[in-house]
Design a protein around this motif. Structure first.
Motif, PDB file in Angstrom:
ATOM      1  N   LEU A 285      34.648  25.020  37.289  1.00  0.00           N
ATOM      2  CA  LEU A 285      35.711  26.023  37.418  1.00  0.00           C
ATOM      3  C   LEU A 285      36.026  26.279  38.892  1.00  0.00           C
ATOM      4  CD1 LEU A 285      34.714  28.645  34.686  1.00  0.00           C
ATOM      5  CD2 LEU A 285      36.589  26.962  34.589  1.00  0.00           C
ATOM      6  N   ILE A 286      34.991  26.390  39.709  1.00  0.00           N
ATOM      7  CA  ILE A 286      35.158  26.572  41.154  1.00  0.00           C
ATOM      8  C   ILE A 286      35.898  25.374  41.745  1.00  0.00           C
ATOM      9  CG2 ILE A 286      33.899  26.596  43.357  1.00  0.00           C
ATOM     10  CD1 ILE A 286      31.673  28.160  41.797  1.00  0.00           C
ATOM     11  N   ASN A 287      35.440  24.177  41.395  1.00  0.00           N
ATOM     12  CA  ASN A 287      36.049  22.961  41.933  1.00  0.00           C
ATOM     13  C   ASN A 287      37.519  22.857  41.557  1.00  0.00           C
ATOM     14  OD1 ASN A 287      33.584  22.248  43.030  1.00  0.00           O
ATOM     15  ND2 ASN A 287      33.087  20.774  41.435  1.00  0.00           N
TER      16      ASN A 287
ATOM     17  N   ALA B 192      28.050  27.765  49.264  1.00  0.00           N
ATOM     18  CA  ALA B 192      27.938  26.362  49.668  1.00  0.00           C
ATOM     19  C   ALA B 192      28.833  25.468  48.799  1.00  0.00           C
ATOM     20  CB  ALA B 192      26.485  25.908  49.593  1.00  0.00           C
ATOM     21  N   GLN B 193      28.840  25.727  47.492  1.00  0.00           N
ATOM     22  CA  GLN B 193      29.664  24.909  46.591  1.00  0.00           C
ATOM     23  C   GLN B 193      31.149  25.088  46.880  1.00  0.00           C
ATOM     24  OE1 GLN B 193      28.773  22.516  44.559  1.00  0.00           O
ATOM     25  NE2 GLN B 193      30.913  22.127  44.078  1.00  0.00           N
ATOM     26  N   ILE B 194      31.573  26.306  47.109  1.00  0.00           N
ATOM     27  CA  ILE B 194      32.983  26.568  47.416  1.00  0.00           C
ATOM     28  C   ILE B 194      33.370  25.880  48.728  1.00  0.00           C
ATOM     29  CG2 ILE B 194      34.669  28.367  48.003  1.00  0.00           C
ATOM     30  CD1 ILE B 194      32.913  30.235  46.129  1.00  0.00           C
ATOM     31  N   THR B 195      32.511  25.969  49.707  1.00  0.00           N
ATOM     32  CA  THR B 195      32.778  25.328  50.995  1.00  0.00           C
ATOM     33  C   THR B 195      32.833  23.810  50.846  1.00  0.00           C
ATOM     34  OG1 THR B 195      31.706  27.168  52.127  1.00  0.00           O
ATOM     35  CG2 THR B 195      31.945  25.119  53.377  1.00  0.00           C
ATOM     36  N   THR B 196      31.947  23.262  50.030  1.00  0.00           N
ATOM     37  CA  THR B 196      31.896  21.812  49.830  1.00  0.00           C
ATOM     38  C   THR B 196      33.152  21.296  49.146  1.00  0.00           C
ATOM     39  OG1 THR B 196      29.487  21.897  49.704  1.00  0.00           O
ATOM     40  CG2 THR B 196      30.541  19.933  48.820  1.00  0.00           C
TER      41      THR B 196
ATOM     42  N   LEU C 138      35.383  33.047  40.910  1.00  0.00           N
ATOM     43  CA  LEU C 138      36.758  32.611  41.148  1.00  0.00           C
ATOM     44  C   LEU C 138      37.422  33.433  42.249  1.00  0.00           C
ATOM     45  CD1 LEU C 138      37.759  31.958  37.442  1.00  0.00           C
ATOM     46  CD2 LEU C 138      37.438  30.233  39.245  1.00  0.00           C
ATOM     47  N   ALA C 139      37.164  34.731  42.279  1.00  0.00           N
ATOM     48  CA  ALA C 139      37.708  35.573  43.355  1.00  0.00           C
ATOM     49  C   ALA C 139      37.153  35.130  44.703  1.00  0.00           C
ATOM     50  CB  ALA C 139      37.385  37.044  43.101  1.00  0.00           C
ATOM     51  N   LEU C 140      35.855  34.854  44.743  1.00  0.00           N
ATOM     52  CA  LEU C 140      35.239  34.386  45.982  1.00  0.00           C
ATOM     53  C   LEU C 140      35.785  33.018  46.369  1.00  0.00           C
ATOM     54  CD1 LEU C 140      33.166  35.156  48.165  1.00  0.00           C
ATOM     55  CD2 LEU C 140      31.433  33.986  46.778  1.00  0.00           C
ATOM     56  N   THR C 141      35.989  32.147  45.392  1.00  0.00           N
ATOM     57  CA  THR C 141      36.570  30.825  45.647  1.00  0.00           C
ATOM     58  C   THR C 141      37.935  30.973  46.309  1.00  0.00           C
ATOM     59  OG1 THR C 141      35.401  29.829  43.789  1.00  0.00           O
ATOM     60  CG2 THR C 141      37.386  28.684  44.561  1.00  0.00           C
ATOM     61  N   GLU C 142      38.760  31.844  45.767  1.00  0.00           N
ATOM     62  CA  GLU C 142      40.090  32.037  46.341  1.00  0.00           C
ATOM     63  C   GLU C 142      40.020  32.606  47.753  1.00  0.00           C
ATOM     64  OE1 GLU C 142      42.680  34.131  43.652  1.00  0.00           O
ATOM     65  OE2 GLU C 142      42.536  32.525  42.156  1.00  0.00           O
ATOM     66  N   ALA C 143      39.137  33.567  47.963  1.00  0.00           N
ATOM     67  CA  ALA C 143      39.025  34.194  49.290  1.00  0.00           C
ATOM     68  C   ALA C 143      38.541  33.190  50.332  1.00  0.00           C
ATOM     69  CB  ALA C 143      38.084  35.395  49.223  1.00  0.00           C
ATOM     70  N   ILE C 144      37.558  32.375  49.975  1.00  0.00           N
ATOM     71  CA  ILE C 144      37.029  31.391  50.923  1.00  0.00           C
ATOM     72  C   ILE C 144      38.039  30.268  51.143  1.00  0.00           C
ATOM     73  CG2 ILE C 144      35.260  29.599  51.237  1.00  0.00           C
ATOM     74  CD1 ILE C 144      33.269  31.545  49.897  1.00  0.00           C
ATOM     75  N   THR C 145      38.728  29.870  50.100  1.00  0.00           N
ATOM     76  CA  THR C 145      39.675  28.756  50.189  1.00  0.00           C
ATOM     77  C   THR C 145      40.904  29.116  51.006  1.00  0.00           C
ATOM     78  OG1 THR C 145      38.923  27.880  48.075  1.00  0.00           O
ATOM     79  CG2 THR C 145      41.107  27.168  48.819  1.00  0.00           C
ATOM     80  N   VAL C 146      41.452  30.283  50.772  1.00  0.00           N
ATOM     81  CA  VAL C 146      42.713  30.651  51.403  1.00  0.00           C
ATOM     82  C   VAL C 146      42.514  31.294  52.770  1.00  0.00           C
ATOM     83  CG1 VAL C 146      44.844  31.965  51.125  1.00  0.00           C
ATOM     84  CG2 VAL C 146      43.816  30.842  49.159  1.00  0.00           C
TER      85      VAL C 146
END
Length: 166
Positions: free
Chosen positions: A55-57, A144-148, A108-116
């Motif tokens: 889901l993160i990916n 780490a996974q979100i960053t990767t 998912l919220a953290l994924t969006e914050a780190i990605t954008v």
């Protein structure tokens, strides 16, 4: 600035968008980096639920517009047991109340914050939401996974990897 005689970028591009094809085979040209990324990827997802990882990916890949990674990770998510319904709703997860758990929503919220990183930082409220549902070591792995996946996306988008091709 454009005028009636100056075509915009959209007008200059072919009707179907930019010509898509690999610019280079970076994994072959930078094999040590590729091997390091494979190692980082394996280490980052250690201890995380495989469905959550996908889901993160997928969410990061949607935001980064990485077709190669979207193709790969939606297939991986299906293999991990993810449903078509949730995959279809992932782009609008915030509005899909009841389809994603509190942990998934926090991830998912953290994924969006780190990605954008639109404000140049991850908001405290987003971090606190993730901190409330993940143990500290798990949260470290999540980051780490979100960053990767963001690194993979940048390789894929920059070199224009073609979905379904290696």
């Amino acid at each position: 600035m454009t005028n009636a005689t100056t075509p915009t970028a959209a007008q200059q591009a072919p009707a179907a968008g930019h010509q898509h094809g690999p610019r280079m085979r970076w994994a072959k040209l930078a094999p040590e980096v590729y091997k390091a990324m494979i190692g980082l990827d394996a280490a980052a997802k250690k201890g995380l639920d495989p469905t959550l990882v996908e889901l993160i990916n997928i969410r990061a890949s949607q935001l980064n517009k990485c077709a190669f990674c979207l193709h790969m990770h939606t297939g991986d998510a299906r293999k991990a047991g993810e449903t078509e319904e949730r995959l279809a709703l992932l782009a609008a997860w915030e509005e899909a109340v009841g389809f994603f758990t509190d942990r998934e929503r926090a991830a998912l919220a953290l994924t969006e914050a780190i990605t954008v990183l639109t404000d140049g930082f991850v908001p405290d409220a987003v971090y606190a939401q993730a901190e409330a549902v993940f143990e500290e070591a798990e949260l470290a792995q999540l980051i780490a996974q979100i960053t990767t996946i963001n690194a993979w996306n940048r390789f894929g988008v920059t070199t224009r990897l073609v979905p379904g091709q290696v």
